[in-house]
Design a protein around this motif. Structure first.
Motif, PDB file in Angstrom:
ATOM      1  N   ARG A  40      -1.230 -35.734 -20.171  1.00 46.33           N
ATOM      2  CA  ARG A  40      -0.003 -35.105 -19.672  1.00 46.33           C
ATOM      3  C   ARG A  40       0.777 -34.646 -20.894  1.00 46.33           C
ATOM      4  NH1 ARG A  40       3.116 -39.313 -16.461  1.00 46.33           N
ATOM      5  NH2 ARG A  40       4.638 -37.650 -16.479  1.00 46.33           N
ATOM      6  N   PRO A  41       1.160 -33.375 -20.978  1.00 49.29           N
ATOM      7  CA  PRO A  41       1.871 -32.896 -22.164  1.00 49.29           C
ATOM      8  C   PRO A  41       3.230 -33.558 -22.324  1.00 49.29           C
ATOM      9  CG  PRO A  41       1.761 -31.170 -20.494  1.00 49.29           C
ATOM     10  CD  PRO A  41       0.950 -32.333 -19.985  1.00 49.29           C
ATOM     11  N   PRO A  42       3.640 -33.749 -23.579  1.00 51.40           N
ATOM     12  CA  PRO A  42       4.962 -34.329 -23.806  1.00 51.40           C
ATOM     13  C   PRO A  42       6.062 -33.346 -23.437  1.00 51.40           C
ATOM     14  CG  PRO A  42       4.001 -33.640 -25.867  1.00 51.40           C
ATOM     15  CD  PRO A  42       2.951 -33.432 -24.812  1.00 51.40           C
ATOM     16  N   VAL A  43       7.245 -33.875 -23.216  1.00 55.58           N
ATOM     17  CA  VAL A  43       8.410 -33.050 -22.935  1.00 55.58           C
ATOM     18  C   VAL A  43       9.293 -33.088 -24.179  1.00 55.58           C
ATOM     19  CG1 VAL A  43      10.468 -32.832 -21.491  1.00 55.58           C
ATOM     20  CG2 VAL A  43       8.303 -33.541 -20.479  1.00 55.58           C
ATOM     21  N   TRP A  44       9.704 -31.930 -24.625  1.00 55.53           N
ATOM     22  CA  TRP A  44      10.578 -31.866 -25.798  1.00 55.53           C
ATOM     23  C   TRP A  44      11.688 -30.870 -25.550  1.00 55.53           C
ATOM     24  CZ3 TRP A  44      12.603 -28.510 -29.302  1.00 55.53           C
ATOM     25  CH2 TRP A  44      13.247 -29.107 -30.384  1.00 55.53           C
ATOM     26  N   PRO A  45      12.933 -31.225 -25.804  1.00 63.62           N
ATOM     27  CA  PRO A  45      13.401 -32.567 -26.147  1.00 63.62           C
ATOM     28  C   PRO A  45      13.089 -33.547 -25.033  1.00 63.62           C
ATOM     29  CG  PRO A  45      15.231 -30.961 -26.145  1.00 63.62           C
ATOM     30  CD  PRO A  45      14.018 -30.262 -25.678  1.00 63.62           C
ATOM     31  N   GLY A  46      13.102 -34.817 -25.368  1.00 67.53           N
ATOM     32  CA  GLY A  46      12.726 -35.854 -24.424  1.00 67.53           C
ATOM     33  C   GLY A  46      13.622 -35.913 -23.191  1.00 67.53           C
TER      34      GLY A  46
ATOM     35  N   LEU B 139       8.860 -16.692 -41.725  1.00 66.78           N
ATOM     36  CA  LEU B 139       9.040 -17.392 -40.454  1.00 66.78           C
ATOM     37  C   LEU B 139       8.832 -16.479 -39.251  1.00 66.78           C
ATOM     38  CD1 LEU B 139       9.707 -20.099 -39.150  1.00 66.78           C
ATOM     39  CD2 LEU B 139      12.132 -19.502 -39.336  1.00 66.78           C
ATOM     40  N   GLU B 140       9.414 -15.309 -39.271  1.00 69.72           N
ATOM     41  CA  GLU B 140       9.288 -14.397 -38.120  1.00 69.72           C
ATOM     42  C   GLU B 140       7.846 -13.929 -37.931  1.00 69.72           C
ATOM     43  OE1 GLU B 140      11.673 -14.178 -35.911  1.00 69.72           O
ATOM     44  OE2 GLU B 140      12.834 -15.467 -37.238  1.00 69.72           O
ATOM     45  N   ARG B 141       7.186 -13.541 -39.026  1.00 70.35           N
ATOM     46  CA  ARG B 141       5.802 -13.059 -38.925  1.00 70.35           C
ATOM     47  C   ARG B 141       4.882 -14.170 -38.414  1.00 70.35           C
ATOM     48  NH1 ARG B 141       4.124 -11.913 -44.257  1.00 70.35           N
ATOM     49  NH2 ARG B 141       3.222 -13.983 -44.294  1.00 70.35           N
ATOM     50  N   GLU B 142       5.031 -15.364 -38.965  1.00 72.85           N
ATOM     51  CA  GLU B 142       4.131 -16.453 -38.574  1.00 72.85           C
ATOM     52  C   GLU B 142       4.440 -16.973 -37.177  1.00 72.85           C
ATOM     53  OE1 GLU B 142       1.379 -17.046 -40.039  1.00 72.85           O
ATOM     54  OE2 GLU B 142       1.825 -15.800 -41.773  1.00 72.85           O
ATOM     55  N   THR B 143       5.682 -16.889 -36.761  1.00 76.64           N
ATOM     56  CA  THR B 143       6.012 -17.242 -35.379  1.00 76.64           C
ATOM     57  C   THR B 143       5.317 -16.283 -34.421  1.00 76.64           C
ATOM     58  OG1 THR B 143       8.129 -18.223 -36.004  1.00 76.64           O
ATOM     59  CG2 THR B 143       7.887 -17.528 -33.711  1.00 76.64           C
ATOM     60  N   ALA B 144       5.377 -14.994 -34.725  1.00 80.11           N
ATOM     61  CA  ALA B 144       4.708 -13.994 -33.884  1.00 80.11           C
ATOM     62  C   ALA B 144       3.200 -14.212 -33.875  1.00 80.11           C
ATOM     63  CB  ALA B 144       5.047 -12.586 -34.379  1.00 80.11           C
TER      64      ALA B 144
ATOM     65  N   VAL C 121       2.386 -17.229 -31.648  1.00 82.81           N
ATOM     66  CA  VAL C 121       2.485 -16.856 -30.229  1.00 82.81           C
ATOM     67  C   VAL C 121       1.266 -16.027 -29.817  1.00 82.81           C
ATOM     68  CG1 VAL C 121       3.829 -15.518 -28.556  1.00 82.81           C
ATOM     69  CG2 VAL C 121       4.991 -17.103 -30.119  1.00 82.81           C
ATOM     70  N   ALA C 122       0.848 -15.105 -30.677  1.00 77.72           N
ATOM     71  CA  ALA C 122      -0.337 -14.298 -30.369  1.00 77.72           C
ATOM     72  C   ALA C 122      -1.596 -15.160 -30.290  1.00 77.72           C
ATOM     73  CB  ALA C 122      -0.511 -13.203 -31.427  1.00 77.72           C
ATOM     74  N   ALA C 123      -1.624 -16.275 -31.029  1.00 80.11           N
ATOM     75  CA  ALA C 123      -2.778 -17.180 -31.008  1.00 80.11           C
ATOM     76  C   ALA C 123      -2.789 -18.086 -29.782  1.00 80.11           C
ATOM     77  CB  ALA C 123      -2.799 -18.036 -32.278  1.00 80.11           C
ATOM     78  N   GLY C 124      -1.662 -18.160 -29.058  1.00 82.27           N
ATOM     79  CA  GLY C 124      -1.629 -18.961 -27.838  1.00 82.27           C
ATOM     80  C   GLY C 124      -0.491 -19.956 -27.745  1.00 82.27           C
ATOM     81  N   ALA C 125       0.376 -20.032 -28.767  1.00 83.83           N
ATOM     82  CA  ALA C 125       1.534 -20.932 -28.718  1.00 83.83           C
ATOM     83  C   ALA C 125       2.648 -20.281 -27.907  1.00 83.83           C
ATOM     84  CB  ALA C 125       2.034 -21.226 -30.135  1.00 83.83           C
ATOM     85  N   ARG C 126       3.654 -21.082 -27.568  1.00 82.89           N
ATOM     86  CA  ARG C 126       4.849 -20.506 -26.945  1.00 82.89           C
ATOM     87  C   ARG C 126       6.069 -21.148 -27.594  1.00 82.89           C
ATOM     88  NH1 ARG C 126       6.955 -23.917 -22.837  1.00 82.89           N
ATOM     89  NH2 ARG C 126       5.484 -25.541 -22.270  1.00 82.89           N
ATOM     90  N   LEU C 127       7.133 -20.379 -27.681  1.00 80.32           N
ATOM     91  CA  LEU C 127       8.378 -20.893 -28.239  1.00 80.32           C
ATOM     92  C   LEU C 127       8.963 -21.945 -27.312  1.00 80.32           C
ATOM     93  CD1 LEU C 127      10.219 -17.726 -29.571  1.00 80.32           C
ATOM     94  CD2 LEU C 127       9.651 -19.763 -30.893  1.00 80.32           C
TER      95      LEU C 127
ATOM     96  N   ASP D 264       1.927 -25.909 -28.619  1.00 80.09           N
ATOM     97  CA  ASP D 264       0.546 -25.426 -28.625  1.00 80.09           C
ATOM     98  C   ASP D 264       0.050 -25.319 -27.182  1.00 80.09           C
ATOM     99  OD1 ASP D 264      -0.474 -27.949 -27.741  1.00 80.09           O
ATOM    100  OD2 ASP D 264      -0.988 -28.576 -29.774  1.00 80.09           O
ATOM    101  N   PRO D 265      -1.146 -24.808 -26.948  1.00 81.76           N
ATOM    102  CA  PRO D 265      -1.617 -24.627 -25.570  1.00 81.76           C
ATOM    103  C   PRO D 265      -1.678 -25.913 -24.737  1.00 81.76           C
ATOM    104  CG  PRO D 265      -2.922 -23.283 -27.044  1.00 81.76           C
ATOM    105  CD  PRO D 265      -2.045 -24.154 -27.916  1.00 81.76           C
ATOM    106  N   ALA D 266      -1.758 -27.078 -25.398  1.00 79.27           N
ATOM    107  CA  ALA D 266      -1.758 -28.347 -24.654  1.00 79.27           C
ATOM    108  C   ALA D 266      -0.350 -28.923 -24.516  1.00 79.27           C
ATOM    109  CB  ALA D 266      -2.668 -29.359 -25.347  1.00 79.27           C
ATOM    110  N   GLY D 267       0.654 -28.241 -25.078  1.00 77.85           N
ATOM    111  CA  GLY D 267       2.035 -28.677 -24.946  1.00 77.85           C
ATOM    112  C   GLY D 267       2.579 -29.522 -26.088  1.00 77.85           C
ATOM    113  N   HIS D 268       1.781 -29.741 -27.135  1.00 77.06           N
ATOM    114  CA  HIS D 268       2.260 -30.495 -28.300  1.00 77.06           C
ATOM    115  C   HIS D 268       3.261 -29.657 -29.083  1.00 77.06           C
ATOM    116  CE1 HIS D 268      -0.883 -33.528 -27.908  1.00 77.06           C
ATOM    117  NE2 HIS D 268      -1.751 -32.548 -27.777  1.00 77.06           N
TER     118      HIS D 268
END
Length: 124
Positions: A59-65, A83-88, A91-97, A111-115
């Motif tokens: 079960r993925p963690p919730v953040w903030p708790g 920071l901006e380039r690597e954030t983009a 996200v393109a690799a599958g992460a979400r803000l 990350d895709p599993a929620g970490h």
């Protein structure tokens, strides 16, 4: 004694390992002969890496708790030059803000599993 890896649980170890291989340039699979439920990746030149294990009840963690929800036990800090380039790119690799961004010069992503993991610049 030496630390060789941090291990992240996931619903599918191989899928999460491939996300981090896209996120971390130059990293490669060190060992995945343990089957689809365990994968080890390492930085170029060796050093401490990341490992991933399949956990069917994950079960993925919730953040903030939040009360009565799985809490983050650890997160990764990843230093970047832009920071901006690597954030983009993340996200393109599958992460979400993450919805909550507590610092101006740090980006919290999931990350895709929620970490949760953080991108930051050392100059800040």
């Amino acid at each position: 004694m030496r630390l060789t890896a941090a291990v992240l649980d996931a619903p599918h170890a191989r899928e999460l390992a491939h996300f981090y291989l896209r996120l971390l340039p130059g990293w490669g699979v060190r060992r995945d002969e343990d089957g689809p439920d365990w994968v080890h990746i390492r930085p170029p030149g060796g050093g401490t890496g990341l490992s991933f294990q399949t956990e069917p009840g994950y079960r993925p963690p919730v953040w903030p708790g939040e009360p009565d929800r799985p809490r983050m036990m650890v997160h990764l800090d990843i230093e970047v030059d832009d920071l901006e380039r690597e954030t983009a790119r993340a996200v393109a690799a599958g992460a979400r803000l993450a919805d909550h961004q507590p610092q101006e010069h740090v980006r919290v992503l999931l990350d895709p599993a929620g970490h949760p993991f953080c991108l930051y610049t050392a100059s800040q």
